[in-house]
Design a protein around this motif. Structure first.
Motif, short mmCIF file in Angstrom:
data_model
loop_
_atom_site.label_atom_id
_atom_site.label_comp_id
_atom_site.label_asym_id
_atom_site.label_seq_id
_atom_site.Cartn_x
_atom_site.Cartn_y
_atom_site.Cartn_z
N GLN A 1 2.20 3.85 -7.35
CA GLN A 1 2.95 4.50 -8.43
C GLN A 1 4.40 4.00 -8.46
OE1 GLN A 1 2.49 8.66 -7.55
NE2 GLN A 1 0.45 8.77 -8.48
N THR A 2 4.99 3.81 -7.27
CA THR A 2 6.36 3.30 -7.19
C THR A 2 6.44 1.90 -7.79
OG1 THR A 2 6.71 4.60 -5.18
CG2 THR A 2 8.29 2.84 -5.63
N LYS A 3 5.45 1.05 -7.45
CA LYS A 3 5.43 -0.31 -7.99
C LYS A 3 5.26 -0.30 -9.50
CE LYS A 3 3.64 -2.79 -3.95
NZ LYS A 3 2.50 -3.56 -3.41
N ALA A 4 4.62 0.73 -10.04
CA ALA A 4 4.41 0.84 -11.48
C ALA A 4 5.64 1.40 -12.20
CB ALA A 4 3.20 1.73 -11.77
N GLY A 5 6.70 1.67 -11.44
CA GLY A 5 7.95 2.13 -12.04
C GLY A 5 8.13 3.64 -12.06
N LYS A 6 7.19 4.38 -11.51
CA LYS A 6 7.34 5.84 -11.45
C LYS A 6 8.17 6.20 -10.22
CE LYS A 6 2.94 6.68 -13.71
NZ LYS A 6 1.60 7.22 -13.59
N PRO A 7 8.82 7.38 -10.25
CA PRO A 7 9.56 7.78 -9.05
C PRO A 7 8.63 7.84 -7.85
CG PRO A 7 10.02 9.25 -10.89
CD PRO A 7 8.91 8.35 -11.32
N GLY A 8 9.09 7.37 -6.72
CA GLY A 8 8.22 7.32 -5.55
C GLY A 8 9.00 7.23 -4.27
N ILE A 9 8.59 6.31 -3.42
CA ILE A 9 9.18 6.17 -2.09
C ILE A 9 9.73 4.77 -1.92
CG2 ILE A 9 6.98 5.47 -1.04
CD1 ILE A 9 7.84 7.21 1.40
N GLN A 10 10.84 4.68 -1.21
CA GLN A 10 11.43 3.37 -0.94
C GLN A 10 10.66 2.71 0.19
OE1 GLN A 10 15.63 3.54 -0.30
NE2 GLN A 10 15.82 1.34 0.03
N PHE A 11 10.37 1.42 0.04
CA PHE A 11 9.65 0.68 1.07
C PHE A 11 10.08 -0.77 1.02
CE2 PHE A 11 7.12 0.47 -2.74
CZ PHE A 11 6.68 -0.83 -2.81
N SER A 12 9.65 -1.55 2.01
CA SER A 12 9.96 -2.96 2.09
C SER A 12 8.66 -3.73 2.20
CB SER A 12 10.84 -3.23 3.31
OG SER A 12 11.04 -4.61 3.47
N GLN A 13 8.55 -4.82 1.42
CA GLN A 13 7.37 -5.67 1.50
C GLN A 13 7.76 -7.07 1.04
OE1 GLN A 13 4.07 -4.70 -1.14
NE2 GLN A 13 2.60 -5.56 0.31
N ILE A 14 7.43 -8.05 1.83
CA ILE A 14 7.71 -9.44 1.46
C ILE A 14 6.40 -10.06 1.02
CG2 ILE A 14 8.51 -11.69 2.27
CD1 ILE A 14 10.28 -10.15 4.28
N GLY A 15 6.33 -10.43 -0.26
CA GLY A 15 5.10 -11.00 -0.80
C GLY A 15 3.95 -10.02 -0.66
N ASN A 16 2.84 -10.50 -0.12
CA ASN A 16 1.70 -9.63 0.13
C ASN A 16 1.65 -9.15 1.58
OD1 ASN A 16 0.68 -9.69 -2.49
ND2 ASN A 16 -0.41 -11.61 -2.12
N GLY A 17 2.77 -9.25 2.27
CA GLY A 17 2.83 -8.86 3.67
C GLY A 17 2.72 -7.35 3.86
N PRO A 18 2.85 -6.92 5.10
CA PRO A 18 2.71 -5.49 5.39
C PRO A 18 3.84 -4.67 4.76
CG PRO A 18 3.45 -6.67 7.34
CD PRO A 18 3.13 -7.70 6.30
N ILE A 19 3.50 -3.45 4.41
CA ILE A 19 4.47 -2.52 3.84
C ILE A 19 5.17 -1.84 5.01
CG2 ILE A 19 4.73 -0.43 2.46
CD1 ILE A 19 2.16 -1.37 0.97
#
Length: 148
Positions: free
Chosen positions: A96-114
């Motif tokens: 949901q966060t990736k879709a632009g909805k309010p969510g949670i902050q996270f870190s991810q490089i490419g398709n690597g681990p979140i």
């Protein structure tokens, strides 16, 4: 186990049943500790506890189960456990966060681990917590006037 939520619940315990309500929190943490291999945190079942006792116990539980310093990144599984979510439930929030909805902050490089910082999890927990509703005062029904 979401200790931050339990701390908020502890502070919001109704005064008329606070000792019993607080004991429920202590017993819940003790059961979780027993089930998750934290033998040092296991307590005997208690019918009543003070807020101070519970705060100290929760602080002990937080210290004993802390998985990483604030600047170390946490895995998805660790973050889900801290927030009290399943990993798949936290993944839905990330989607949901990736879709632009309010969510949670996270870190991810490419398709690597979140990955997550502990402070991001705390901010998410606070932003998504609600205060319990105050019960409405009971209003006695008005007697209807007899028909004329």
């Amino acid at each position: 186990m979401n200790f931050q939520k339990l701390l908020r619940d502890l502070e919001q315990a109704p005064d008329d049943v606070a000792d019993e309500y607080v004991a429920g929190i202590v017993n819940q943490v003790s059961e979780w500790a027993a089930a998750n291999g934290h033998a040092a945190l296991v307590r005997e079942w208690t019918p009543a506890a003070t807020r101070l006792e519970a705060r100290r116990y929760l602080a002990e539980a937080i210290a004993a189960t802390k998985t990483a310093p604030n600047d170390e990144l946490l895995t998805l599984d660790q973050a889900a456990d801290i927030l009290g979510y399943s990993a798949s439930g936290l993944r839905k929030i990330i989607t949901q966060t990736k879709a632009g909805k309010p969510g949670i902050q996270f870190s991810q490089i490419g398709n690597g681990p979140i990955k997550f910082k502990r402070e991001w999890l705390d901010e998410f927990a606070v932003a998504n917590s609600t205060m319990p509703r105050q019960p409405r005062p009971r209003v006695e029904p008005q007697h209807l006037k007899p028909p004329r």
